[in-house]
Write a protein that holds these residues in place. Structure first.
Motif, PDB file in Angstrom:
ATOM      1  N   PRO A  47       0.814  -1.222   0.000  1.00 23.31           N
ATOM      2  CA  PRO A  47       0.000   0.000   0.000  1.00 23.31           C
ATOM      3  C   PRO A  47       0.840   1.261   0.000  1.00 23.31           C
ATOM      4  CG  PRO A  47       0.302  -0.715   2.239  1.00 23.31           C
ATOM      5  CD  PRO A  47       1.066  -1.700   1.367  1.00 23.31           C
ATOM      6  N   VAL A  48       0.162   2.391  -0.087  1.00 25.62           N
ATOM      7  CA  VAL A  48       0.763   3.670   0.244  1.00 25.62           C
ATOM      8  C   VAL A  48       0.261   3.996   1.650  1.00 25.62           C
ATOM      9  CG1 VAL A  48       0.920   6.119  -0.311  1.00 25.62           C
ATOM     10  CG2 VAL A  48       0.839   4.423  -2.150  1.00 25.62           C
ATOM     11  N   GLY A  49       1.097   3.773   2.624  1.00 22.01           N
ATOM     12  CA  GLY A  49       0.715   3.926   4.022  1.00 22.01           C
ATOM     13  C   GLY A  49       1.867   3.455   4.878  1.00 22.01           C
ATOM     14  N   CYS A  50       1.592   3.103   6.121  1.00 24.31           N
ATOM     15  CA  CYS A  50       2.669   2.678   7.015  1.00 24.31           C
ATOM     16  C   CYS A  50       3.404   1.455   6.488  1.00 24.31           C
ATOM     17  CB  CYS A  50       2.106   2.395   8.410  1.00 24.31           C
ATOM     18  SG  CYS A  50       1.689   3.889   9.334  1.00 24.31           S
ATOM     19  N   ALA A  51       2.730   0.603   5.727  1.00 22.42           N
ATOM     20  CA  ALA A  51       3.357  -0.613   5.194  1.00 22.42           C
ATOM     21  C   ALA A  51       3.936  -0.397   3.802  1.00 22.42           C
ATOM     22  CB  ALA A  51       2.346  -1.759   5.179  1.00 22.42           C
ATOM     23  N   VAL A  52       4.235   0.836   3.462  1.00 21.66           N
ATOM     24  CA  VAL A  52       4.720   1.174   2.119  1.00 21.66           C
ATOM     25  C   VAL A  52       6.032   0.467   1.790  1.00 21.66           C
ATOM     26  CG1 VAL A  52       5.979   3.220   2.881  1.00 21.66           C
ATOM     27  CG2 VAL A  52       5.123   3.107   0.528  1.00 21.66           C
ATOM     28  N   LEU A  53       6.829   0.118   2.811  1.00 23.91           N
ATOM     29  CA  LEU A  53       8.130  -0.529   2.584  1.00 23.91           C
ATOM     30  C   LEU A  53       8.051  -2.046   2.673  1.00 23.91           C
ATOM     31  CD1 LEU A  53      10.439   1.914   4.587  1.00 23.91           C
ATOM     32  CD2 LEU A  53       9.870   1.942   2.153  1.00 23.91           C
ATOM     33  N   ASN A 119      -6.520  -2.706  10.552  1.00 26.94           N
ATOM     34  CA  ASN A 119      -7.404  -1.682  11.106  1.00 26.94           C
ATOM     35  C   ASN A 119      -6.797  -1.162  12.403  1.00 26.94           C
ATOM     36  OD1 ASN A 119      -9.390  -0.162  12.321  1.00 26.94           O
ATOM     37  ND2 ASN A 119     -10.976  -1.736  12.260  1.00 26.94           N
ATOM     38  N   ASN A 120      -6.187   0.041  12.339  1.00 26.48           N
ATOM     39  CA  ASN A 120      -5.675   0.662  13.566  1.00 26.48           C
ATOM     40  C   ASN A 120      -6.401   1.958  13.894  1.00 26.48           C
ATOM     41  OD1 ASN A 120      -4.584   2.452  11.716  1.00 26.48           O
ATOM     42  ND2 ASN A 120      -2.465   1.775  12.013  1.00 26.48           N
ATOM     43  N   ALA A 121      -7.537   2.184  13.237  1.00 30.28           N
ATOM     44  CA  ALA A 121      -8.462   3.264  13.601  1.00 30.28           C
ATOM     45  C   ALA A 121      -7.897   4.668  13.423  1.00 30.28           C
ATOM     46  CB  ALA A 121      -8.950   3.087  15.043  1.00 30.28           C
ATOM     47  N   VAL A 122      -6.826   4.791  12.624  1.00 27.52           N
ATOM     48  CA  VAL A 122      -6.229   6.115  12.443  1.00 27.52           C
ATOM     49  C   VAL A 122      -5.336   6.082  11.206  1.00 27.52           C
ATOM     50  CG1 VAL A 122      -4.110   5.724  13.793  1.00 27.52           C
ATOM     51  CG2 VAL A 122      -5.139   8.015  13.738  1.00 27.52           C
ATOM     52  N   TYR A 123      -5.088   7.238  10.612  1.00 24.67           N
ATOM     53  CA  TYR A 123      -4.101   7.336   9.536  1.00 24.67           C
ATOM     54  C   TYR A 123      -2.714   7.477  10.167  1.00 24.67           C
ATOM     55  CZ  TYR A 123      -7.742   8.130   5.995  1.00 24.67           C
ATOM     56  OH  TYR A 123      -8.817   8.007   5.136  1.00 24.67           O
ATOM     57  N   GLY A 124      -1.913   6.435  10.057  1.00 24.52           N
ATOM     58  CA  GLY A 124      -0.628   6.432  10.731  1.00 24.52           C
ATOM     59  C   GLY A 124       0.454   7.200  10.000  1.00 24.52           C
ATOM     60  N   MET A 125       0.656   6.923   8.718  1.00 25.21           N
ATOM     61  CA  MET A 125       1.793   7.491   7.994  1.00 25.21           C
ATOM     62  C   MET A 125       1.695   8.998   7.839  1.00 25.21           C
ATOM     63  SD  MET A 125       3.262   6.664   4.162  1.00 25.21           S
ATOM     64  CE  MET A 125       2.002   7.655   3.355  1.00 25.21           C
ATOM     65  N   GLY A 127       0.202  11.247   9.817  1.00 23.96           N
ATOM     66  CA  GLY A 127       0.221  12.089  11.002  1.00 23.96           C
ATOM     67  C   GLY A 127      -0.889  11.901  12.008  1.00 23.96           C
ATOM     68  N   GLY A 128      -1.726  10.882  11.851  1.00 25.07           N
ATOM     69  CA  GLY A 128      -2.715  10.583  12.874  1.00 25.07           C
ATOM     70  C   GLY A 128      -4.077  11.205  12.664  1.00 25.07           C
ATOM     71  N   GLN A 129      -4.479  11.396  11.400  1.00 22.56           N
ATOM     72  CA  GLN A 129      -5.798  11.954  11.119  1.00 22.56           C
ATOM     73  C   GLN A 129      -6.890  10.898  11.296  1.00 22.56           C
ATOM     74  OE1 GLN A 129      -3.210  11.956   9.015  1.00 22.56           O
ATOM     75  NE2 GLN A 129      -2.754  14.045   8.352  1.00 22.56           N
ATOM     76  N   MET A 130      -8.139  11.350  11.349  1.00 25.25           N
ATOM     77  CA  MET A 130      -9.280  10.448  11.444  1.00 25.25           C
ATOM     78  C   MET A 130      -9.325   9.526  10.234  1.00 25.25           C
ATOM     79  SD  MET A 130     -13.368  11.249  11.501  1.00 25.25           S
ATOM     80  CE  MET A 130     -13.448  11.172   9.708  1.00 25.25           C
ATOM     81  N   ALA A 131      -9.632   8.264  10.477  1.00 25.70           N
ATOM     82  CA  ALA A 131      -9.751   7.258   9.424  1.00 25.70           C
ATOM     83  C   ALA A 131     -11.198   6.788   9.338  1.00 25.70           C
ATOM     84  CB  ALA A 131      -8.830   6.080   9.732  1.00 25.70           C
TER      85      ALA A 131
END
Length: 244
Positions: A47-53, A119-125, A127-131
């Motif tokens: 994905p494009v997100g915390c698991a991008v790598l 599902n971690n209930a937030v946008y991690g990569m 900056g922590g916005q509402m998901a």
């Protein structure tokens, strides 16, 4: 450093924050791939997100997808190379926000894929916005007073939604906040990969995961948040198992 002896998992340092659930889930995915002996024919979609790598951590082919397009890319790969084992791995931003249509239509078609949703209930990569999965009352950088259903809606329960479709073969929600649930998650992932190997169709595993950094919690508190708060809104269990 990771030195777990898993052939599908590279011996490299992961970038995830302490207690983040991504590292746990990726270790489990690697263990399942090794247990089933499918590493050399497995292709993952990142994905494009915390698991991008993701491609740095797995010793198998990994394709980086445009944001939200994991199910579409995975579908293309599987249709062109049906003998390969294809898995998608993404979070709430990829699979439930910008990629919601792709997720639903992929499931509705019953593509013979293994889809893993964190599902971690937030946008991690970012900056922590509402998901889409942020709980009612949960504070984020974009909901400093807590999420309010009247203005932003309720958290999306994707397993329940997908279970209304006729084509998915397996849908389960699990968690990784303690050892018994980690073991159950591994069993669910194994089931999802086996379904694909046996040509049974679309499998979807949702994993409730910790994000202590953006929840602004300690590790123990974050694990308790999953077990107490998240599981009360996102109940664990199988929502579809037509593979038996």
């Amino acid at each position: 450093m990771l030195n777990l002896g898993e052939k599908a998992l590279r011996n490299v340092r992961m970038h995830y924050c302490p207690v983040c659930g991504h590292a746990i889930v990726q270790r489990l995915v690697a263990q399942v791939i090794d247990d089933l002996g499918i590493r050399e024919k497995t292709i993952g979609t990142a994905p494009v997100g915390c698991a991008v790598l993701l491609y740095n951590y797995f010793n198998c082919d990994i394709i980086e997808c445009p944001h939200g397009r994991i199910p579409a890319v995975a579908t293309g790969i599987k249709r062109v190379q049906p003998d390969k084992i294809v898995f998608g791995y993404g979070g709430d931003g990829d699979l439930l926000s910008i990629g919601m249509a792709e997720t639903i239509h992929c499931a509705n078609r019953g593509e013979n894929l293994t889809m893993i949703f964190i599902n971690n209930a937030v946008y991690g990569m970012t900056g922590g916005q509402m998901a889409p999965t942020t709980l009612i009352g949960q504070k984020t950088v974009t909901t400093p007073d807590g999420r309010m259903a009247g203005t932003t809606g309720a958290p999306i329960k994707i397993c329940e939604m997908l279970a209304t479709l006729t084509r998915p073969v397996y849908i389960e929600r699990v968690a990784v906040h303690d050892a018994p649930h980690v073991e159950r998650t591994k069993q669910a992932l194994r089931k999802a990969f086996l379904n694909q190997i046996e040509g049974k169709g679309f499998s979807f595993v949702e994993v409730l995961s910790m994000c202590p950094t953006h929840w602004r919690m300690g590790g123990k508190e974050a694990c308790q948040f999953v077990g107490n708060e998240m599981m009360s809104h996102f109940p664990l269990g199988k929502f579809r198992d037509a593979s038996v």
